[in-house]
Design an enzyme around this catalytic site. Structure first.
Site, PDB file in Angstrom:
ATOM      1  N   THR B  47      46.790  46.617  44.700  1.00 22.75           N
ATOM      2  CA  THR B  47      47.843  45.883  45.395  1.00 22.75           C
ATOM      3  C   THR B  47      48.725  46.830  46.199  1.00 22.75           C
ATOM      4  O   THR B  47      48.981  46.600  47.392  1.00 22.75           O
ATOM      5  CB  THR B  47      48.669  45.085  44.375  1.00 22.75           C
ATOM      6  OG1 THR B  47      47.787  44.172  43.706  1.00 22.75           O
ATOM      7  CG2 THR B  47      49.784  44.301  45.042  1.00 22.75           C
ATOM      8  N   TYR B 110      41.778  32.971  45.488  1.00 20.81           N
ATOM      9  CA  TYR B 110      42.271  31.916  46.373  1.00 20.81           C
ATOM     10  C   TYR B 110      42.618  30.639  45.610  1.00 20.81           C
ATOM     11  O   TYR B 110      43.700  30.087  45.763  1.00 20.81           O
ATOM     12  CB  TYR B 110      41.265  31.601  47.493  1.00 20.81           C
ATOM     13  CG  TYR B 110      41.808  30.526  48.405  1.00 20.81           C
ATOM     14  CD1 TYR B 110      42.852  30.813  49.279  1.00 20.81           C
ATOM     15  CD2 TYR B 110      41.325  29.218  48.362  1.00 20.81           C
ATOM     16  CE1 TYR B 110      43.405  29.826  50.095  1.00 20.81           C
ATOM     17  CE2 TYR B 110      41.872  28.229  49.172  1.00 20.81           C
ATOM     18  CZ  TYR B 110      42.904  28.545  50.033  1.00 20.81           C
ATOM     19  OH  TYR B 110      43.454  27.558  50.827  1.00 20.81           O
ATOM     20  N   TYR B 140      42.074  42.771  36.109  1.00 19.15           N
ATOM     21  CA  TYR B 140      43.359  42.973  36.792  1.00 19.15           C
ATOM     22  C   TYR B 140      44.209  41.707  36.640  1.00 19.15           C
ATOM     23  O   TYR B 140      43.933  40.683  37.256  1.00 19.15           O
ATOM     24  CB  TYR B 140      43.089  43.295  38.267  1.00 19.15           C
ATOM     25  CG  TYR B 140      44.265  43.834  39.059  1.00 19.15           C
ATOM     26  CD1 TYR B 140      45.545  43.942  38.520  1.00 19.15           C
ATOM     27  CD2 TYR B 140      44.078  44.262  40.370  1.00 19.15           C
ATOM     28  CE1 TYR B 140      46.600  44.445  39.264  1.00 19.15           C
ATOM     29  CE2 TYR B 140      45.135  44.763  41.126  1.00 19.15           C
ATOM     30  CZ  TYR B 140      46.397  44.856  40.569  1.00 19.15           C
ATOM     31  OH  TYR B 140      47.438  45.338  41.317  1.00 19.15           O
ATOM     32  N   LYS B 170      44.280  46.134  33.586  1.00 15.30           N
ATOM     33  CA  LYS B 170      45.557  46.528  34.155  1.00 15.30           C
ATOM     34  C   LYS B 170      46.472  45.316  34.068  1.00 15.30           C
ATOM     35  O   LYS B 170      46.184  44.277  34.667  1.00 15.30           O
ATOM     36  CB  LYS B 170      45.412  46.968  35.615  1.00 15.30           C
ATOM     37  CG  LYS B 170      46.787  47.305  36.211  1.00 15.30           C
ATOM     38  CD  LYS B 170      46.785  47.677  37.670  1.00 15.30           C
ATOM     39  CE  LYS B 170      48.238  47.969  38.067  1.00 15.30           C
ATOM     40  NZ  LYS B 170      48.440  48.041  39.508  1.00 15.30           N
TER      41      LYS B 170
END
Lengths: 308, 308
Positions: B47, B110, B140, B170
């Site tokens: 990110t 999405y 993630y 994460k």
């Protein structure tokens, strides 16, 4: 030739084969059926079309398949907005290279909390990089998926900078007040409803039409409403059409909507394979398909379609 | 060779040139600086790295640039998760083809409201399609961007199906309770904090380490905390390191975080071009950069770094 945004456009679903590759033959046949139903345009590769579950290569194949099947380029409004600018440019250029000039464009949808300035920069870079005066962009307001509302100030800024290019918006947030405010503020801007129950009120306040999921199934009734929305003599027929549309929509929404729409299309075309979805969407299972079929039989009895 | 997930990994930012193409030279130099700071690994293209604002072609170039610059493959943990499965497979295969075996993988981001079953199907299809026993996947969890939490039941199902492959997570949601519960439920599973203030409590409860944005600037202090988290003799030094980290983090969060981190990296490397971002992120302007620089001078005085 650019698309007339006025009318009923179908957010076409995308069938996949057992290996989940796009079923281009079934897709082309479905597009033809939608035009026969009376759709003015086919907004392929949108949310209902699971666009973001396909690769860019597959998205190009899907658009080309519709064209090869004889669907006119000016009837097609593909989605080309990805999370990143360069691939959005590539997909948009591809559409133009096929003679398809009107696209529905998501904002770059990964980063939440992006400012109007950042979204403006993203759209402006795409439009400038595509660099084709034929391009017509329909903005795509679907904050329930993107987390990024298309604000009126952003629309204003984009229309000012690109008056010939930024021509409309698909509003899938389901609030008629937002559509009404855009119609009032932006003369000549095509406001398209993303939700079937809103086509009728939208047409009565000067909207352009719709791009909806249920039109995969009831485009005939939507087209009827579009034509007769403001005709007092047809009010009863319009109400009947709306009742049928709402029944279909309520049924699809009693499941997860997109998989339910696909299962219902499967019943329509007599092809259970249509029920398949790409992950992360999960297909309606056999029991669900049977339930949907039974309930559709009831709806078709209670709310017969096919008015002229 | 797979990465040891234990340690401090930097969510490396990605510099761009004036035309917004990736600045591969500056990126490679930054990666080298991060390893000199004491980072155990570089979690590029996450990110903070604006991964989803780059095309897949660019993402491959960025990973290859780090390798060509001499960064060892087993120090790199690129993000390879896209909204669609086929391109996630391609990017993951590319990493493996470069000898990079550990990747950080977003869920397909999405569709909101995707079920655990749908997310499981997406991850499973990727892992099966990649079909490489060397692959190590770090899930993630960043629901503030994806809208899709990685539930413990999903982790359980993935670990059961792919015990050698699905090795860690994460957690960028910032809740230590969630990390604690994962450590308790999943022995041997590497829980990595995505937020700098949580490294210390996480290490004290058996966590594996961190992947954070602020480590672009204060990896030395994070590495110190990682080494001495449970050493009572170093408690004061650990607290001092944490105070410096928190000051950096609080400063970046007083702006929009990622652009602020990039501007702060620009000051670090004496290269104002580092402040550039890709849309939809908006770069910190010159006044903001000057303000950040002045406030960093204060922080560096109040909280000097460089403990051994």
């Amino acid at each position: 030739m650019s698309v007339s945004l006025s009318g009923v456009h179908c957010a076409a679903a995308t069938p996949v084969r057992p290996d989940l590759s796009p079923d281009l033959v079934a897709f082309a046949a479905h597009c033809r059926a939608l035009l026969e139903d009376g759709c003015d345009g086919i907004a392929l590769l949108g949310t209902t079309g699971e666009a973001n579950s396909f690769s860019s290569v597959e998205r190009r194949e899907i658009l080309e398949a519709a064209l090869k099947a004889g669907i006119a380029a000016d009837r097609l409004l593909p989605g080309t907005g990805l999370a990143n600018v360069p691939e959005t440019v590539e997909l948009t250029r591809h559409a133009l290279s096929c003679g398809v000039t009107t696209v529905v464009m998501l904002p770059p949808f990964y980063y939440k909390g992006a400012s109007d300035e950042g979204l403006y920069a993203a759209y402006a870079r795409v439009i400038e990089a595509v660099g084709d005066s034929r391009l017509r962009v329909v903005l795509y307001h679907i904050p329930q998926m993107t987390g990024l509302p298309i604000s009126h100030d952003l629309i204003d800024r984009l229309r000012t900078a690109f008056p010939e290019t930024v021509v409309g918006i698909k509003d899938s947030a389901g609030k008629i007040e937002n559509m009404e405010a855009m119609i009032a503020r932006f003369p000549g801007f095509a406001v398209l409803a993303g939700a079937d129950p809103l086509l009728l009120p939208l047409m009565r306040m000067g909207g352009a039409g719709c791009i909806t999921a249920t039109s995969n199934l009831v485009a005939r009734e939507l087209a009827f409403i579009f034509r007769h929305a403001t005709d007092p003599a047809r009010e009863a027929d319009v109400a009947a059409a709306q009742a049928r549309i709402n029944a279909y929509r309520d049924l699809s929404n009693s499941y997860v909507q997109i998989p339910a729409i696909k299962a219902m299309i499967g019943r329509r075309h007599g092809d259970a394979g249509w029920a398949r979805t790409r992950p992360p969407l999960v297909a309606v299972d056999a029991a669900g398909q049977a339930d949907l079929a039974a309930r559709l039989d009831e709806i078709d009895t209670l709310f017969p379609g096919a008015m002229a």
